[in-house]
Scaffold this motif. Structure first.
Motif, PDB file in Angstrom:
ATOM      1  N   HIS A 183       0.665  -1.067   0.019  1.00 49.27           N
ATOM      2  CA  HIS A 183       0.110   0.115  -0.092  1.00 49.27           C
ATOM      3  C   HIS A 183       0.818   1.204   0.131  1.00 49.27           C
ATOM      4  CE1 HIS A 183      -3.891  -1.800   0.762  1.00 49.27           C
ATOM      5  NE2 HIS A 183      -3.318  -2.847   1.370  1.00 49.27           N
ATOM      6  N   ASP A 184       2.162   1.122   0.042  1.00 49.56           N
ATOM      7  CA  ASP A 184       2.896   2.445   0.188  1.00 49.56           C
ATOM      8  C   ASP A 184       2.834   2.787   1.825  1.00 49.56           C
ATOM      9  OD1 ASP A 184       5.014   4.187  -0.772  1.00 49.56           O
ATOM     10  OD2 ASP A 184       3.758   5.550  -1.794  1.00 49.56           O
ATOM     11  N   GLU A 185       3.959   3.612   1.968  1.00 49.22           N
ATOM     12  CA  GLU A 185       4.033   4.048   3.349  1.00 49.22           C
ATOM     13  C   GLU A 185       4.614   5.367   3.516  1.00 49.22           C
ATOM     14  OE1 GLU A 185       5.830   2.633   8.004  1.00 49.22           O
ATOM     15  OE2 GLU A 185       6.446   1.756   6.039  1.00 49.22           O
ATOM     16  N   PRO A 186       3.895   6.321   4.282  1.00 45.65           N
ATOM     17  CA  PRO A 186       2.600   6.275   4.720  1.00 45.65           C
ATOM     18  C   PRO A 186       1.446   5.963   3.531  1.00 45.65           C
ATOM     19  CG  PRO A 186       3.021   8.522   4.726  1.00 45.65           C
ATOM     20  CD  PRO A 186       4.349   7.774   4.348  1.00 45.65           C
ATOM     21  N   TRP A 187       0.440   5.350   4.112  1.00 43.90           N
ATOM     22  CA  TRP A 187      -0.567   4.864   3.170  1.00 43.90           C
ATOM     23  C   TRP A 187      -1.921   5.944   3.208  1.00 43.90           C
ATOM     24  CZ3 TRP A 187      -5.120   0.943   4.099  1.00 43.90           C
ATOM     25  CH2 TRP A 187      -5.814   0.785   3.244  1.00 43.90           C
ATOM     26  N   ARG A 188      -2.005   6.576   2.094  1.00 49.24           N
ATOM     27  CA  ARG A 188      -3.157   7.865   2.078  1.00 49.24           C
ATOM     28  C   ARG A 188      -4.560   6.927   2.030  1.00 49.24           C
ATOM     29  NH1 ARG A 188      -2.565  12.924   1.871  1.00 49.24           N
ATOM     30  NH2 ARG A 188      -0.586  12.595   1.310  1.00 49.24           N
ATOM     31  N   LEU A 189      -5.183   6.948   3.052  1.00 50.25           N
ATOM     32  CA  LEU A 189      -6.460   6.233   2.971  1.00 50.25           C
ATOM     33  C   LEU A 189      -7.523   6.622   1.976  1.00 50.25           C
ATOM     34  CD1 LEU A 189      -6.992   6.035   6.930  1.00 50.25           C
ATOM     35  CD2 LEU A 189      -5.404   5.037   5.663  1.00 50.25           C
ATOM     36  N   PRO A 190      -7.705   5.849   0.967  1.00 54.46           N
ATOM     37  CA  PRO A 190      -8.657   5.962  -0.248  1.00 54.46           C
ATOM     38  C   PRO A 190      -9.863   6.563   0.283  1.00 54.46           C
ATOM     39  CG  PRO A 190      -8.522   3.569   0.170  1.00 54.46           C
ATOM     40  CD  PRO A 190      -7.463   4.301   0.858  1.00 54.46           C
ATOM     41  N   TRP A 191     -10.524   5.943   1.360  1.00 61.68           N
ATOM     42  CA  TRP A 191     -11.829   6.491   1.810  1.00 61.68           C
ATOM     43  C   TRP A 191     -11.902   7.741   2.871  1.00 61.68           C
ATOM     44  CZ3 TRP A 191      -9.159   2.338   3.837  1.00 61.68           C
ATOM     45  CH2 TRP A 191      -8.917   2.833   5.288  1.00 61.68           C
ATOM     46  N   ALA A 192     -10.585   8.213   2.869  1.00 60.23           N
ATOM     47  CA  ALA A 192     -10.599   9.540   4.068  1.00 60.23           C
ATOM     48  C   ALA A 192      -9.874  10.657   3.451  1.00 60.23           C
ATOM     49  CB  ALA A 192      -9.971   8.578   5.293  1.00 60.23           C
ATOM     50  N   GLY A 193      -9.912  10.991   2.231  1.00 65.20           N
ATOM     51  CA  GLY A 193      -9.180  12.346   1.884  1.00 65.20           C
ATOM     52  C   GLY A 193      -7.662  12.321   2.215  1.00 65.20           C
ATOM     53  N   GLU A 194      -7.027  13.295   3.125  1.00 62.41           N
ATOM     54  CA  GLU A 194      -5.890  13.322   3.483  1.00 62.41           C
ATOM     55  C   GLU A 194      -5.318  12.535   4.349  1.00 62.41           C
ATOM     56  OE1 GLU A 194      -3.805  15.456   1.569  1.00 62.41           O
ATOM     57  OE2 GLU A 194      -5.731  15.359   0.127  1.00 62.41           O
ATOM     58  N   HIS A 195      -6.105  11.640   5.111  1.00 60.41           N
ATOM     59  CA  HIS A 195      -5.778  10.799   6.421  1.00 60.41           C
ATOM     60  C   HIS A 195      -4.914   9.817   5.539  1.00 60.41           C
ATOM     61  CE1 HIS A 195      -9.762  12.438   8.453  1.00 60.41           C
ATOM     62  NE2 HIS A 195      -8.708  13.030   8.453  1.00 60.41           N
ATOM     63  N   ARG A 196      -3.721   9.439   6.692  1.00 59.11           N
ATOM     64  CA  ARG A 196      -2.814   8.412   6.240  1.00 59.11           C
ATOM     65  C   ARG A 196      -2.556   7.417   7.441  1.00 59.11           C
ATOM     66  NH1 ARG A 196       2.321  11.875   6.958  1.00 59.11           N
ATOM     67  NH2 ARG A 196       1.220  12.096   8.859  1.00 59.11           N
ATOM     68  N   ALA A 197      -2.121   6.203   7.073  1.00 60.38           N
ATOM     69  CA  ALA A 197      -1.544   5.060   7.851  1.00 60.38           C
ATOM     70  C   ALA A 197      -0.231   4.985   7.949  1.00 60.38           C
ATOM     71  CB  ALA A 197      -2.490   3.780   7.463  1.00 60.38           C
ATOM     72  N   LEU A 198       0.289   4.941   9.008  1.00 54.58           N
ATOM     73  CA  LEU A 198       1.887   4.585   9.278  1.00 54.58           C
ATOM     74  C   LEU A 198       1.926   3.974  10.437  1.00 54.58           C
ATOM     75  CD1 LEU A 198       3.488   7.909  10.296  1.00 54.58           C
ATOM     76  CD2 LEU A 198       0.823   7.722  10.056  1.00 54.58           C
ATOM     77  N   ARG A 199       3.314   3.244  10.585  1.00 63.67           N
ATOM     78  CA  ARG A 199       3.637   2.659  11.613  1.00 63.67           C
ATOM     79  C   ARG A 199       4.567   3.536  12.579  1.00 63.67           C
ATOM     80  NH1 ARG A 199       7.004  -2.234   8.914  1.00 63.67           N
ATOM     81  NH2 ARG A 199       7.456  -1.069   7.092  1.00 63.67           N
ATOM     82  N   GLY A 200       4.639   3.190  13.845  1.00 57.71           N
ATOM     83  CA  GLY A 200       5.671   3.698  14.631  1.00 57.71           C
ATOM     84  C   GLY A 200       5.416   3.496  16.293  1.00 57.71           C
ATOM     85  N   LEU A 201       5.951   3.859  17.036  1.00 58.17           N
ATOM     86  CA  LEU A 201       5.912   3.751  18.594  1.00 58.17           C
ATOM     87  C   LEU A 201       4.922   4.525  19.105  1.00 58.17           C
ATOM     88  CD1 LEU A 201       9.063   3.397  17.675  1.00 58.17           C
ATOM     89  CD2 LEU A 201       9.681   3.860  20.060  1.00 58.17           C
ATOM     90  N   VAL A 202       4.159   4.032  20.224  1.00 61.08           N
ATOM     91  CA  VAL A 202       2.973   4.483  20.956  1.00 61.08           C
ATOM     92  C   VAL A 202       3.368   4.451  22.294  1.00 61.08           C
ATOM     93  CG1 VAL A 202       0.606   4.356  21.459  1.00 61.08           C
ATOM     94  CG2 VAL A 202       1.416   3.749  19.128  1.00 61.08           C
ATOM     95  N   GLY A 203       3.064   5.668  22.718  1.00 59.39           N
ATOM     96  CA  GLY A 203       3.264   5.429  24.458  1.00 59.39           C
ATOM     97  C   GLY A 203       1.931   5.341  24.990  1.00 59.39           C
ATOM     98  N   SER A 204       2.199   4.489  26.287  1.00 59.76           N
ATOM     99  CA  SER A 204       1.005   3.632  27.099  1.00 59.76           C
ATOM    100  C   SER A 204       1.020   4.037  28.353  1.00 59.76           C
ATOM    101  CB  SER A 204       0.652   2.440  26.493  1.00 59.76           C
ATOM    102  OG  SER A 204      -0.388   1.809  27.171  1.00 59.76           O
ATOM    103  N   GLY A 205       0.156   4.473  29.082  1.00 58.81           N
ATOM    104  CA  GLY A 205      -0.059   4.851  30.469  1.00 58.81           C
ATOM    105  C   GLY A 205      -1.450   4.817  30.959  1.00 58.81           C
ATOM    106  N   GLU A 206      -1.723   5.022  32.371  1.00 60.71           N
ATOM    107  CA  GLU A 206      -2.778   5.370  32.927  1.00 60.71           C
ATOM    108  C   GLU A 206      -3.485   6.596  32.624  1.00 60.71           C
ATOM    109  OE1 GLU A 206      -5.241   3.417  33.975  1.00 60.71           O
ATOM    110  OE2 GLU A 206      -3.998   1.380  34.120  1.00 60.71           O
ATOM    111  N   ALA A 207      -2.852   7.683  32.528  1.00 56.07           N
ATOM    112  CA  ALA A 207      -2.872   9.123  32.631  1.00 56.07           C
ATOM    113  C   ALA A 207      -3.412   9.281  30.871  1.00 56.07           C
ATOM    114  CB  ALA A 207      -1.738   9.959  32.621  1.00 56.07           C
ATOM    115  N   VAL A 208      -4.515  10.190  31.062  1.00 56.49           N
ATOM    116  CA  VAL A 208      -5.082  10.620  29.800  1.00 56.49           C
ATOM    117  C   VAL A 208      -4.554  11.938  29.695  1.00 56.49           C
ATOM    118  CG1 VAL A 208      -7.371  11.615  28.742  1.00 56.49           C
ATOM    119  CG2 VAL A 208      -7.294   9.482  30.191  1.00 56.49           C
ATOM    120  N   LEU A 209      -3.695  12.113  28.836  1.00 54.77           N
ATOM    121  CA  LEU A 209      -2.924  13.586  28.483  1.00 54.77           C
ATOM    122  C   LEU A 209      -3.712  14.645  27.773  1.00 54.77           C
ATOM    123  CD1 LEU A 209       0.685  12.135  27.730  1.00 54.77           C
ATOM    124  CD2 LEU A 209      -0.376  12.422  29.868  1.00 54.77           C
TER     125      LEU A 209
END
Length: 292
Positions: A183-209
């Motif tokens: 799909h290429d990276e980042p993948w431009r979502l065909p149903w969602a205009g300029e929105h994209r999909a990409l991969r990477g790191l995500v932080g996770s904790g109990e606090a809503v920032l």
């Protein structure tokens, strides 16, 4: 010559031997130990959502691919089952919504999926907050690693954070590589205009920032400047997998897909939840052929 043999007397038997007899009591059916419960039938995927908007989006996306059945257990747990055939292969996906937001509830949802479906693969699909400047609202992150930022030591001199990393399994990385190669990276979502999909790191904790100057955000930038987003359940999923599966099987591979609903700042609100949840659900469904 003595007589040898067995004389039955109801719930006991007498064994005649050359030197005498031995009485053996037979265990009644009521006293017999029941056989162990059979292991649940293995399904392809077990998916955890957290918010109702996430569940609705995922149910809508999966319903386009297969038939749906809703089940309720004796403990009143709710599951949605989806079945379809892909390239001649039957596919079965079970979805459950965690009882509450947060790491502990996500781990409990994993346990419920294991007990009911013994899924070969586990996933978490929903929304998150974007913390990287290159990420926009509606974009989707396919997590290649979850950074649990909550572990810390509190001292008179201040807080010393002890982040813990949870990378996804190699087989998941291979599947995601295959997906972005196609799909290429980042993948431009065909149903969602300029929105994209990409991969990477995500932080996770109990606090809503909801603060651009939050210490947690500063810590994640120092930990790795490529952390893209933050959320509150991924580490619970990863830890539940790491802690060990049911039925003596190897740990399941896992994946997390998150749509960006806000920028984890003071203007955080619910306006983009539906779009972010839909994009995450559709990207997850697009990934399925590469995961199965």
């Amino acid at each position: 010559m003595g007589n040898n043999g067995v004389i039955s007397t109801g719930n006991s038997g007498i064994i005649q031997t050359g030197s005498g007899s031995i009485t053996v009591s037979a265990q009644s059916a009521a006293d017999a130990e029941p056989p162990p419960d059979p292991a649940p039938e293995t399904w392809d995927l077990g998916v955890v959502t957290v918010l109702s908007v996430e569940t609705r989006a995922l149910v809508a996306a999966l319903s386009l691919r297969g038939t749906q059945r809703k089940t309720v257990t004796a403990r009143r747990e709710r599951f949605r089952e989806f079945r379809w055939v892909d390239a001649g292969r039957p596919v079965r996906v079970a979805v459950t919504q965690s009882l509450h937001p947060g790491q502990l509830s996500a781990g409990s949802a994993v346990a419920a999926l294991r007990a009911a479906y013994a899924p070969r693969f586990l996933a978490l699909v929903g929304i998150a907050g974007a913390v990287h400047p290159d990420l926009g609202l509606g974009d989707v992150v396919v997590a290649q690693e979850v950074v649990h930022y909550e572990p810390r030591k509190v001292t008179p001199e201040g807080i010393r954070r002890r982040g813990r990393s949870h990378p996804v399994a190699a087989e998941v990385q291979h599947a995601v590589n295959d997906f972005f190669t196609e799909h290429d990276e980042p993948w431009r979502l065909p149903w969602a205009g300029e929105h994209r999909a990409l991969r990477g790191l995500v932080g996770s904790g109990e606090a809503v920032l909801a603060d651009t100057d939050a210490a947690e955000r500063a810590y994640l930038r120092a930990y790795n400047e490529k952390v893209l987003a933050v959320e509150t359940e991924g580490a619970g999923l990863a830890e539940a997998v790491y802690a060990g599966p049911a039925h003596d099987r190897a740990p399941e591979p896992w994946l997390m897909v998150r749509g960006m609903s806000d920028a984890a700042g003071p203007d955080k609100d619910d306006r983009h939840h539906a779009v972010a949840a839909r994009n995450a659900a559709e990207v997850f469904c697009a990934l399925l052929p590469h995961l199965l």
